[in-house]
Design a protein around this motif. Structure first.
Motif, PDB file in Angstrom:
ATOM      1  N   SER A 109       0.829  -1.261   0.110  1.00 25.76           N
ATOM      2  CA  SER A 109       0.107   0.116   0.011  1.00 25.76           C
ATOM      3  C   SER A 109       0.810   1.169   0.012  1.00 25.76           C
ATOM      4  CB  SER A 109      -0.809   0.144   1.303  1.00 25.76           C
ATOM      5  OG  SER A 109      -0.166  -0.232   2.455  1.00 25.76           O
ATOM      6  N   ARG A 110       2.225   1.118   0.106  1.00 26.29           N
ATOM      7  CA  ARG A 110       3.109   2.177   0.118  1.00 26.29           C
ATOM      8  C   ARG A 110       4.098   2.540  -1.208  1.00 26.29           C
ATOM      9  NH1 ARG A 110       3.133   5.532   4.757  1.00 26.29           N
ATOM     10  NH2 ARG A 110       1.222   4.915   5.990  1.00 26.29           N
ATOM     11  N   LEU A 111       3.528   1.603  -2.197  1.00 28.03           N
ATOM     12  CA  LEU A 111       4.650   1.654  -3.167  1.00 28.03           C
ATOM     13  C   LEU A 111       3.885   2.395  -4.488  1.00 28.03           C
ATOM     14  CD1 LEU A 111       5.802  -1.977  -3.036  1.00 28.03           C
ATOM     15  CD2 LEU A 111       6.923   0.138  -2.361  1.00 28.03           C
ATOM     16  N   MET A 112       4.516   3.169  -4.984  1.00 31.85           N
ATOM     17  CA  MET A 112       3.882   3.979  -6.527  1.00 31.85           C
ATOM     18  C   MET A 112       4.689   3.880  -7.704  1.00 31.85           C
ATOM     19  SD  MET A 112       2.406   7.077  -4.394  1.00 31.85           S
ATOM     20  CE  MET A 112       4.029   7.667  -3.787  1.00 31.85           C
ATOM     21  N   ILE A 113       4.137   3.884  -8.948  1.00 26.79           N
ATOM     22  CA  ILE A 113       4.978   3.901 -10.232  1.00 26.79           C
ATOM     23  C   ILE A 113       5.403   5.260 -10.305  1.00 26.79           C
ATOM     24  CG2 ILE A 113       4.432   3.471 -12.455  1.00 26.79           C
ATOM     25  CD1 ILE A 113       5.058   0.811 -10.795  1.00 26.79           C
ATOM     26  N   GLY A 114       6.566   5.474 -11.188  1.00 20.76           N
ATOM     27  CA  GLY A 114       6.992   6.690 -11.707  1.00 20.76           C
ATOM     28  C   GLY A 114       7.875   6.217 -12.713  1.00 20.76           C
ATOM     29  N   SER A 115       8.077   7.273 -13.580  1.00 17.51           N
ATOM     30  CA  SER A 115       8.864   7.024 -14.610  1.00 17.51           C
ATOM     31  C   SER A 115      10.383   8.143 -14.439  1.00 17.51           C
ATOM     32  CB  SER A 115       8.333   7.757 -16.068  1.00 17.51           C
ATOM     33  OG  SER A 115       8.126   9.125 -16.009  1.00 17.51           O
ATOM     34  N   GLY A 116      10.364   9.309 -13.911  1.00 18.64           N
ATOM     35  CA  GLY A 116      11.472  10.116 -13.863  1.00 18.64           C
ATOM     36  C   GLY A 116      11.507  10.728 -15.356  1.00 18.64           C
ATOM     37  N   GLY A 117      10.536  10.821 -16.094  1.00 17.29           N
ATOM     38  CA  GLY A 117      10.518  11.393 -17.452  1.00 17.29           C
ATOM     39  C   GLY A 117      10.730  12.461 -17.620  1.00 17.29           C
ATOM     40  N   HIS A 118      11.198  12.945 -18.640  1.00 14.58           N
ATOM     41  CA  HIS A 118      11.691  14.381 -19.155  1.00 14.58           C
ATOM     42  C   HIS A 118      11.803  14.739 -20.466  1.00 14.58           C
ATOM     43  CE1 HIS A 118      15.513  13.024 -19.642  1.00 14.58           C
ATOM     44  NE2 HIS A 118      15.623  12.508 -18.370  1.00 14.58           N
ATOM     45  N   GLY A 119      11.607  15.721 -21.254  1.00 16.90           N
ATOM     46  CA  GLY A 119      12.031  15.955 -22.580  1.00 16.90           C
ATOM     47  C   GLY A 119      10.830  15.458 -23.562  1.00 16.90           C
ATOM     48  N   THR A 120      10.988  14.038 -23.835  1.00 18.52           N
ATOM     49  CA  THR A 120      10.264  13.459 -24.862  1.00 18.52           C
ATOM     50  C   THR A 120       9.239  12.624 -23.970  1.00 18.52           C
ATOM     51  OG1 THR A 120      11.621  11.892 -25.207  1.00 18.52           O
ATOM     52  CG2 THR A 120      11.664  13.535 -26.630  1.00 18.52           C
ATOM     53  N   PRO A 121       7.893  12.647 -24.704  1.00 20.07           N
ATOM     54  CA  PRO A 121       6.848  11.821 -23.795  1.00 20.07           C
ATOM     55  C   PRO A 121       7.084  10.232 -23.785  1.00 20.07           C
ATOM     56  CG  PRO A 121       6.026  12.609 -25.954  1.00 20.07           C
ATOM     57  CD  PRO A 121       7.278  13.215 -25.680  1.00 20.07           C
TER      58      PRO A 121
END
Ligand SMILES: [Zn+2]
Length: 383
Positions: free
Chosen positions: A319-331
């Motif tokens: 219940s304490r974990l999340m998804i992310g990308s650290g994305g930037h620049g291009t989609p």
């Protein structure tokens, strides 16, 4: 387990760059490089020689990008072919292309780490709901020049933070404690912070670090009242190799988080502490105020993403974990982050079911939580 239809909240992303609508193949690959250049062109990170650019094209994550884009575009799986096809599509509208990618990956909301105004093209180009973070560094730097004492700086800083959350609806704070000071920095006392002010204003690095750590402590306590989390890069910072990056192990935060005054401060460990991913998972196990986000790990460690996802999920409450990308620049970066996260999560959960470690029905619920629901709950998003 096929998770393609599950909605995603990207817990950690940076602005897109409209100028990147057209990219030659190596520049597209370059979007996935977080190291420094081998040529000294006077810039902090340097420039990349053709030989180094050839190495960049051989990053595992670039191979995954090529494989996944070729599947989406139905074109040959090579870097030049996918770059030509993405440029053909972006020429018809970069925003429509970004919207297509986000819909394909199921990304419905994004927590953006940026100091740009809401209407900046780098933010409006991000499809779906955009959630903002108050950035510590730019706020401190703007106020340091104006104020004449630590007390004035602290008051101005806390006013700006309060306004960002209560008036502008920002959902949290972004701190660079690891990059600026190191996660093992001591929390200075009020007299120490007061004494550091003049030297920090003159540009003294150690004094600035003391001010930053003091304001980080003030941020942790204020965010309890504001009921928003503080985001911290842990492990890989995503590109700054000139700070105290060896002091980014999530375990180092135990000194801060075990103090009684910070026990109910909500803290999000970004990048899952990579390569200290097991430490990040353990921190969420041990500290009730910790969430962990797997951005950067997905997509950057793509060839090892399944093992990383397993380590991420090993000790922490799910219940304490999340998804992310650290994305930037291009989609493509955020898109690939969600795709890799879904592939890895699906694989780990399938194994857990097959091995008798988790019930089938629980696994589908856990997938929904990690991809979307945990973040929606943390940021109190409307259903
Ligand atoms: Zn980041």
């Amino acid at each position: 387990m096929d998770l393609t239809q599950f909605p995603v909240i990207d817990n950690h992303c940076h602005p897109l760059v409209p100028d990147k609508a057209q990219l030659d193949p190596l520049s597209l690959a370059r979007e996935f490089y977080h190291g420094i250049g081998d040529l000294d062109d006077g810039s902090p990170k340097g420039a990349l020689s053709p030989a180094r650019m050839a190495d960049v094209a051989q990053l595992g994550v670039v191979h995954t990008l090529v494989r996944q884009l070729s599947g989406l575009f139905d074109c040959p799986p090579d870097l030049a072919a996918v770059a030509i096809e993405r440029n053909r599509r972006t020429a018809q509208g970069f925003d429509a292309y970004a919207a297509m990618l986000y819909e394909n990956a199921g990304i419905v909301g994004t927590v953006v780490d940026s100091d740009l105004p809401d209407d900046a093209p780098g933010l409006t180009l991000i499809p779906g709901q955009v959630l903002r973070l108050f950035q510590m560094g730019p706020a401190i730097d703007a106020l340091l020049g104006e104020k004449d004492s630590y007390q004035e700086l602290l008051a101005g800083y806390l006013d700006a933070l309060d306004e960002a959350v209560r008036i502008d609806g920002y959902v949290g704070v972004k701190s660079h404690l690891a990059e600026v000071v190191g996660l093992d920095a001591p929390a200075p006392s009020l007299p120490e912070a007061t004494a550091a002010f003049d030297a920090a204003k003159r540009g003294d690095v150690a004094a600035y670090q003391a001010l930053y750590a003091a304001l980080f402590a003030a941020t942790l306590t204020t965010c309890q009242e504001l009921d928003v989390p503080v985001h911290l890069h842990t492990g890989i910072t995503g590109g700054s190799w000139d700070g105290p990056i060896g002091n980014a192990d999530p375990f180092l935060l135990a000194t801060w988080l075990s103090r009684p005054e910070f026990r109910s401060s909500q803290v999000v460990l970004l990048h899952a502490g990579y390569p200290w991913i097991e430490q990040a998972s353990m921190m969420a196990h041990a500290f009730p105020q910790v969430w962990v986000d797997i951005s950067w790990v997905t997509p950057w460690t793509s060839l090892r993403a399944i093992e990383c996802m397993r380590a991420f999920m090993a000790a922490a409450p799910l219940s304490r974990l999340m998804i992310g990308s650290g994305g930037h620049g291009t989609p493509e970066v955020a898109w690939l982050g969600a795709i890799v996260a879904k592939l890895a999560l699906g694989s780990v959960l399938e194994d857990a079911i097959a091995s008798g470690l988790m019930a089938d029905a629980a696994a589908r619920r856990v997938a929904a939580m990690i991809l979307h629901d945990n973040a929606a709950q943390l940021y109190a998003l409307e259903e």
